[in-house]
Design a protein around this motif. Structure first.
Motif, PDB file in Angstrom:
ATOM      1  N   THR A  28      -6.025   1.444   2.373  1.00  0.00           N
ATOM      2  CA  THR A  28      -5.749   1.692   0.890  1.00  0.00           C
ATOM      3  C   THR A  28      -4.418   2.582   0.730  1.00  0.00           C
ATOM      4  OG1 THR A  28      -7.971   1.657   0.321  1.00  0.00           O
ATOM      5  CG2 THR A  28      -6.383   2.560  -1.451  1.00  0.00           C
ATOM      6  N   ILE A  29      -3.599   2.282  -0.079  1.00  0.00           N
ATOM      7  CA  ILE A  29      -2.137   3.094  -0.047  1.00  0.00           C
ATOM      8  C   ILE A  29      -2.431   3.781  -1.543  1.00  0.00           C
ATOM      9  CG2 ILE A  29      -0.810   1.118  -1.046  1.00  0.00           C
ATOM     10  CD1 ILE A  29       1.453   2.138   0.568  1.00  0.00           C
ATOM     11  N   SER A  30      -2.018   4.958  -1.640  1.00  0.00           N
ATOM     12  CA  SER A  30      -2.006   5.746  -2.805  1.00  0.00           C
ATOM     13  C   SER A  30      -0.784   6.691  -2.858  1.00  0.00           C
ATOM     14  CB  SER A  30      -3.259   6.412  -2.952  1.00  0.00           C
ATOM     15  OG  SER A  30      -3.378   7.347  -1.945  1.00  0.00           O
ATOM     16  N   ARG A  31      -0.554   7.261  -3.800  1.00  0.00           N
ATOM     17  CA  ARG A  31       0.688   8.303  -4.033  1.00  0.00           C
ATOM     18  C   ARG A  31       0.369   9.256  -4.964  1.00  0.00           C
ATOM     19  NH1 ARG A  31       5.124   4.807  -7.496  1.00  0.00           N
ATOM     20  NH2 ARG A  31       4.289   5.243  -9.604  1.00  0.00           N
ATOM     21  N   ASN A  32       1.000  10.635  -4.671  1.00  0.00           N
ATOM     22  CA  ASN A  32       0.974  11.494  -5.651  1.00  0.00           C
ATOM     23  C   ASN A  32       2.214  11.882  -5.939  1.00  0.00           C
ATOM     24  OD1 ASN A  32       0.861  14.364  -6.659  1.00  0.00           O
ATOM     25  ND2 ASN A  32      -1.349  14.420  -6.126  1.00  0.00           N
ATOM     26  N   LEU A  33       2.719  11.600  -7.374  1.00  0.00           N
ATOM     27  CA  LEU A  33       3.896  12.044  -7.660  1.00  0.00           C
ATOM     28  C   LEU A  33       4.387  13.321  -7.691  1.00  0.00           C
ATOM     29  CD1 LEU A  33       4.642   9.260 -10.557  1.00  0.00           C
ATOM     30  CD2 LEU A  33       5.393   8.943  -8.159  1.00  0.00           C
ATOM     31  N   THR A  34       3.261  14.054  -8.086  1.00  0.00           N
ATOM     32  CA  THR A  34       3.739  15.547  -8.327  1.00  0.00           C
ATOM     33  C   THR A  34       3.860  16.146  -7.001  1.00  0.00           C
ATOM     34  OG1 THR A  34       2.282  15.924 -10.089  1.00  0.00           O
ATOM     35  CG2 THR A  34       2.724  17.864  -9.007  1.00  0.00           C
ATOM     36  N   ASN A  68       4.996  14.615  -4.291  1.00  0.00           N
ATOM     37  CA  ASN A  68       5.985  13.603  -3.681  1.00  0.00           C
ATOM     38  C   ASN A  68       5.403  13.131  -2.140  1.00  0.00           C
ATOM     39  OD1 ASN A  68       8.036  14.172  -5.510  1.00  0.00           O
ATOM     40  ND2 ASN A  68       8.359  15.971  -4.559  1.00  0.00           N
ATOM     41  N   MET A  69       4.091  12.686  -2.398  1.00  0.00           N
ATOM     42  CA  MET A  69       3.465  12.246  -1.243  1.00  0.00           C
ATOM     43  C   MET A  69       2.995  10.775  -1.353  1.00  0.00           C
ATOM     44  SD  MET A  69       1.409  15.511  -0.110  1.00  0.00           S
ATOM     45  CE  MET A  69       1.317  14.632   1.676  1.00  0.00           C
ATOM     46  N   VAL A  70       2.701   9.961  -0.328  1.00  0.00           N
ATOM     47  CA  VAL A  70       2.366   8.636  -0.205  1.00  0.00           C
ATOM     48  C   VAL A  70       1.302   8.796   0.971  1.00  0.00           C
ATOM     49  CG1 VAL A  70       2.341   6.338   0.162  1.00  0.00           C
ATOM     50  CG2 VAL A  70       4.399   7.388  -1.256  1.00  0.00           C
TER      51      VAL A  70
END
Length: 124
Positions: free
Chosen positions: A68-74, A76-78
């Motif tokens: 599962t791929i995910s991200r956290n914009l705050t 700056n991480m994937v």
């Protein structure tokens, strides 16, 4: 400056899980696709997963349903959550930025900035 760096690789047993992290800087994460690739010794680098700027995920057939791929914009991480790992998942894993906005190509030549790689070894 653009920087991409991944981490989280380890030596694990079949059936175990790992979460890889990719931190980026120097560009808007939500304007670029970020891909995960892996490369085993003697093999071509292959696409594993990708998330486009709209956070739409894409998965290669061998990992679909397990990764599962995910991200956290705050931050700056994937992330790449990898479950039920097998020996075939062994390789150096890379995260990379797409060369253009809003793309999610499977060809590694379409990515311009790469991390240094993190080793994932799945072995009994």
């Amino acid at each position: 400056q653009v920087h991409v760096a991944e981490s989280g690789g380890d030596l694990v047993q079949p059936g175990d899980s790992l979460r890889l992290s990719c931190v980026v800087s120097g560009f808007p994460l939500n304007y670029y696709s970020i891909g995960w690739f892996r490369q085993a010794p003697g093999k071509e680098r292959e696409a594993v997963s990708c998330m486009n700027w709209r956070a739409e995920p894409k998965y290669a057939g061998p990992v679909k349903g397990r990764f599962t791929i995910s991200r956290n914009l705050t931050e700056n991480m994937v992330f790449l959550q990898m479950n039920d790992l097998t020996a075939e998942d062994t390789g150096v894993y890379y995260c990379a930025r797409s060369s253009t906005y809003s793309t999610c190509a499977r060809d590694p030549n379409e990515y311009d900035f790469w991390g240094q790689g993190t080793q994932v070894t799945v072995h009994s």
